[in-house]
Write an enzyme that holds these catalytic residues in place. Structure first.
Site, short mmCIF file in Angstrom:
data_model
loop_
_atom_site.label_atom_id
_atom_site.label_comp_id
_atom_site.label_asym_id
_atom_site.label_seq_id
_atom_site.Cartn_x
_atom_site.Cartn_y
_atom_site.Cartn_z
N GLU A 57 48.09 -126.51 32.11
CA GLU A 57 49.30 -125.64 32.08
C GLU A 57 49.99 -125.68 30.28
O GLU A 57 50.19 -124.95 29.78
CB GLU A 57 50.53 -126.05 32.84
CG GLU A 57 49.95 -125.92 34.52
CD GLU A 57 50.65 -124.38 34.73
OE1 GLU A 57 51.50 -123.92 34.24
OE2 GLU A 57 50.19 -123.93 36.00
N CYS A 101 65.52 -143.21 36.68
CA CYS A 101 65.18 -143.41 35.29
C CYS A 101 66.23 -143.92 34.18
O CYS A 101 66.20 -144.33 33.44
CB CYS A 101 63.81 -142.58 34.80
SG CYS A 101 62.53 -142.59 35.72
#
Length: 390
Positions: free
Chosen positions: A200, A357
């Site tokens: 991609e 995160c």
């Protein structure tokens, strides 16, 4: 069930640094701490005690994904509160639930692991990344910087650190969607090569190169960095890629950089680091299979073993916390579009990932460092940091 309730109430009593409410599956609830309640943890059904004790990070992560647990309030706030309570057993076990030396990131596994995360669709990432499609820590010169500006700042900061000169060759290992190599060619007239393992990303970078008419200066290849042969580069950069290498292959990474750099060549490594090396088992299973967050001592040791000269080390921890907060907000705003192709389990998984995160960087559980190092004795390097900020 009474025993289960006692277990949960005991477990959560000293879990967070903030006042919160715990609501169990039978409707009963209890507030822990003093002052205003900051968030509510809701158990829609009991979770086996053995699973929690064995691997709390994986167990609670999966429970949130599958709606066995709900959070009323900020997901980021909950996890920061967990990490900020240094006395909690979960504060440590949730950081690095396992040292992941088990996964060997050979050529086959590395490609498979990268595809798992990055080949879920450019259209998906485009919904919540910035305009440059940069999927790594931004660099905020000002509180008012947009995410796009912060990502451009980051690329500019890296390119300045490398002190690029016209005509030099630059390799970007794990080039993402190509912002860095395209900027390097346009601004410094260097010959840049980007490599990726994501189909991609390859398609998008190829499209951008053609659009910018940079075919003579920029190339991109679908190849593992270890497979590059008979090439040498003046400068090598790697942003957010080393986390995919794995503990068993850190030495191989630096050996390869040594092989690919010209004498006196310079490399910049930008990656997440920990006080100790490891990874979170939930992250490893659902987000980054084969991942490993290296300890800063492992990286400095790896550079020293190859006789690299370490010139500069910079910590950008808070920059990544803010970057992730931007991504998390963008993700929530894009939910109407995301729901057209992704189910609720996927959405809750990514919400947890982005918020967890952000919390990890803000609370100092993990850091992100930029290391600037060179091969051989190079007396032509800049003497001060002034050139990085002009």
């Amino acid at each position: 069930m009474i025993i289960d309730k006692v277990f949960y109430k005991t477990l959560f009593k000293n879990l967070f640094s903030d006042t919160f409410e715990l609501k169990l599956w039978d409707g009963s609830s209890e507030i822990y701490g003093e002052g205003e309640v900051q968030f509510k943890i809701v158990f829609n059904e009991p979770i086996p005690k053995a699973d929690i004790i064995k691997d709390p990070s994986l167990t609670f992560g999966e429970a949130y994904m599958t709606k066995k647990i709900d959070i009323e309030g900020s997901v980021q706030k909950v996890i920061e509160s967990l990490y900020n309570n240094k006395e909690s057993f979960l504060s440590n076990s949730a950081k690095y639930a396992a040292l992941l030396g088990k996964v060997t990131n050979n050529l086959k596994n590395s490609k498979k692991n990268i595809e798992f995360h990055y080949d879920i669709g450019n259209d998906f990432y485009k919904l919540w990344l910035d305009d440059t499609m940069t999927y790594s820590c931004g660099y905020f010169k000002s509180e008012n910087d947009s995410l796009t500006q912060a990502q451009k700042n980051k690329v500019e900061h890296i390119l300045k650190k490398l002190d690029l000169k016209e005509g030099e060759t630059l390799l970007d290992i794990g080039c993402g969607w190509g912002e860095l190599i395209i900027s390097a060619a346009k601004q410094y007239k260097v010959k840049a090569m980007g490599i990726t393992l994501s189909n991609e990303q390859l398609a998008k970078v190829t499209e951008r190169i053609k659009k910018e008419n940079l075919e003579e200066l920029v190339e991109v290849k679908l190849v593992d960095y270890r497979e590059l042969k008979n090439r040498k580069f003046d400068k090598i950069v790697s942003v957010g890629m080393l986390e995919h290498v794995g503990q068993d292959h850190l030495a191989e990474y630096f050996e390869t950089i040594d092989r690919l750099l010209v004498d006196n060549g310079v490399s910049l490594l930008h990656c997440i680091t920990g006080i100790v090396g490891g990874n979170n088992t939930w992250i490893n299973k659902y987000i980054f299979p084969g991942g490993y967050v290296p300890a800063i001592t492992e990286l400095i040791g790896g550079m020293s073993e190859r006789n690299f000269d370490v010139n500069d080390v910079e910590n950008l921890r808070l920059h990544y916390g803010r970057t992730l907060e931007h991504w998390a907000r963008n993700f929530e705003e894009a939910l109407p579009e995301i729901r057209k192709t992704k189910d609720e389990t996927f959405i809750r998984m990514w919400r947890l990932y982005l918020n967890a995160c952000a919390a990890s960087f803000n609370s100092g559980n993990i850091n992100i460092h930029q290391f600037l190092f060179n091969k051989g004795v190079n007396n032509d390097l800049q003497w001060t940091r002034d050139y990085m900020y002009k």
